[in-house]
Design a protein around this motif. Structure first.
Motif, PDB file in Angstrom:
ATOM      1  N   MET A  68       0.834  -1.203   0.000  1.00 33.79           N
ATOM      2  CA  MET A  68       0.000   0.000   0.000  1.00 33.79           C
ATOM      3  C   MET A  68       0.875   1.262   0.000  1.00 33.79           C
ATOM      4  O   MET A  68       0.548   2.254  -0.655  1.00 33.79           O
ATOM      5  CB  MET A  68      -0.949   0.010   1.199  1.00 33.79           C
ATOM      6  N   ALA A  69       2.011   1.230   0.706  1.00 33.90           N
ATOM      7  CA  ALA A  69       2.949   2.360   0.676  1.00 33.90           C
ATOM      8  C   ALA A  69       3.488   2.555  -0.736  1.00 33.90           C
ATOM      9  O   ALA A  69       3.671   3.691  -1.189  1.00 33.90           O
ATOM     10  CB  ALA A  69       4.091   2.134   1.668  1.00 33.90           C
ATOM     11  N   LYS A  70       3.704   1.453  -1.440  1.00 28.25           N
ATOM     12  CA  LYS A  70       4.162   1.538  -2.829  1.00 28.25           C
ATOM     13  C   LYS A  70       3.075   2.174  -3.703  1.00 28.25           C
ATOM     14  O   LYS A  70       3.351   3.075  -4.494  1.00 28.25           O
ATOM     15  CB  LYS A  70       4.526   0.139  -3.341  1.00 28.25           C
ATOM     16  N   LYS A  71       1.842   1.719  -3.550  1.00 27.07           N
ATOM     17  CA  LYS A  71       0.721   2.233  -4.343  1.00 27.07           C
ATOM     18  C   LYS A  71       0.477   3.714  -4.072  1.00 27.07           C
ATOM     19  O   LYS A  71       0.337   4.501  -5.004  1.00 27.07           O
ATOM     20  CB  LYS A  71      -0.551   1.434  -4.021  1.00 27.07           C
ATOM     21  N   TYR A  72       0.415   4.096  -2.807  1.00 28.17           N
ATOM     22  CA  TYR A  72      -0.009   5.447  -2.455  1.00 28.17           C
ATOM     23  C   TYR A  72       1.123   6.459  -2.332  1.00 28.17           C
ATOM     24  O   TYR A  72       0.910   7.648  -2.535  1.00 28.17           O
ATOM     25  CB  TYR A  72      -0.816   5.421  -1.152  1.00 28.17           C
ATOM     26  N   LEU A  73       2.326   5.989  -1.953  1.00 24.73           N
ATOM     27  CA  LEU A  73       3.444   6.915  -1.712  1.00 24.73           C
ATOM     28  C   LEU A  73       4.619   6.711  -2.654  1.00 24.73           C
ATOM     29  O   LEU A  73       5.535   7.531  -2.674  1.00 24.73           O
ATOM     30  CB  LEU A  73       3.950   6.764  -0.268  1.00 24.73           C
ATOM     31  N   GLY A  74       4.626   5.585  -3.379  1.00 22.47           N
ATOM     32  CA  GLY A  74       5.778   5.276  -4.227  1.00 22.47           C
ATOM     33  C   GLY A  74       6.977   4.803  -3.422  1.00 22.47           C
ATOM     34  O   GLY A  74       8.100   4.794  -3.927  1.00 22.47           O
ATOM     35  N   LEU A  75       6.745   4.376  -2.170  1.00 18.71           N
ATOM     36  CA  LEU A  75       7.822   3.906  -1.294  1.00 18.71           C
ATOM     37  C   LEU A  75       7.767   2.391  -1.153  1.00 18.71           C
ATOM     38  O   LEU A  75       6.688   1.800  -1.157  1.00 18.71           O
ATOM     39  CB  LEU A  75       7.696   4.544   0.097  1.00 18.71           C
TER      40      LEU A  75
END
Length: 131
Positions: free
Chosen positions: A98-105
């Motif tokens: 979810m951090a990848k999806k929403y923050l690019g992290l």
């Protein structure tokens, strides 16, 4: 099991948040935004075991959520359903996705030592859409 109307399925692929509503300990509604995922059948989101939403869902698995199209704010999808599974997330795989999806992290930046995360798995039972 409710089908997601094809005309609104694209909303489930956006970076919008889902506003989820649960039933509190005294019958009161509680609503808050969460990051979510869609596996083609279930809505998934992450909680820590200390959150009131987690306790609400343990007591009563009924849930409603709404997601607004970020490009057209009057277009939305509402899903009512039930929590059908609560999966442990000890390695933070889901919240990191979810951090990848929403923050690019690659990693969720606000994890605290000792937090126990779970993935809430919701089966849609009814949908409403507009716009």
């Amino acid at each position: 099991m409710a089908q997601i109307p094809e005309k609104y399925a694209d909303i489930l692929q956006t970076k919008s948040v889902a506003h989820i509503a649960t039933i509190g300990p005294h019958g009161e509604p509680q609503s808050s935004p969460v990051w979510f995922g869609w596996d083609g059948e279930h809505v998934l989101f992450s909680l820590t075991k200390t959150r009131q939403k987690y306790h609400n869902l343990q007591r009563n698995p009924r849930i409603a959520l709404s997601i607004t199209d970020p490009k057209e704010i009057l277009r939305y999808l509402e899903i009512r359903g039930r929590v059908v599974r609560v999966d442990e997330d000890p390695n933070l795989d889901f919240i990191n996705s979810m951090a990848k999806k929403y923050l690019g992290l690659d990693k969720y930046p606000w994890h605290q030592p000792g937090e126990e995360r779970v993935v809430i798995v919701v089966q849609p039972e009814h949908t409403t859409a507009q716009g």
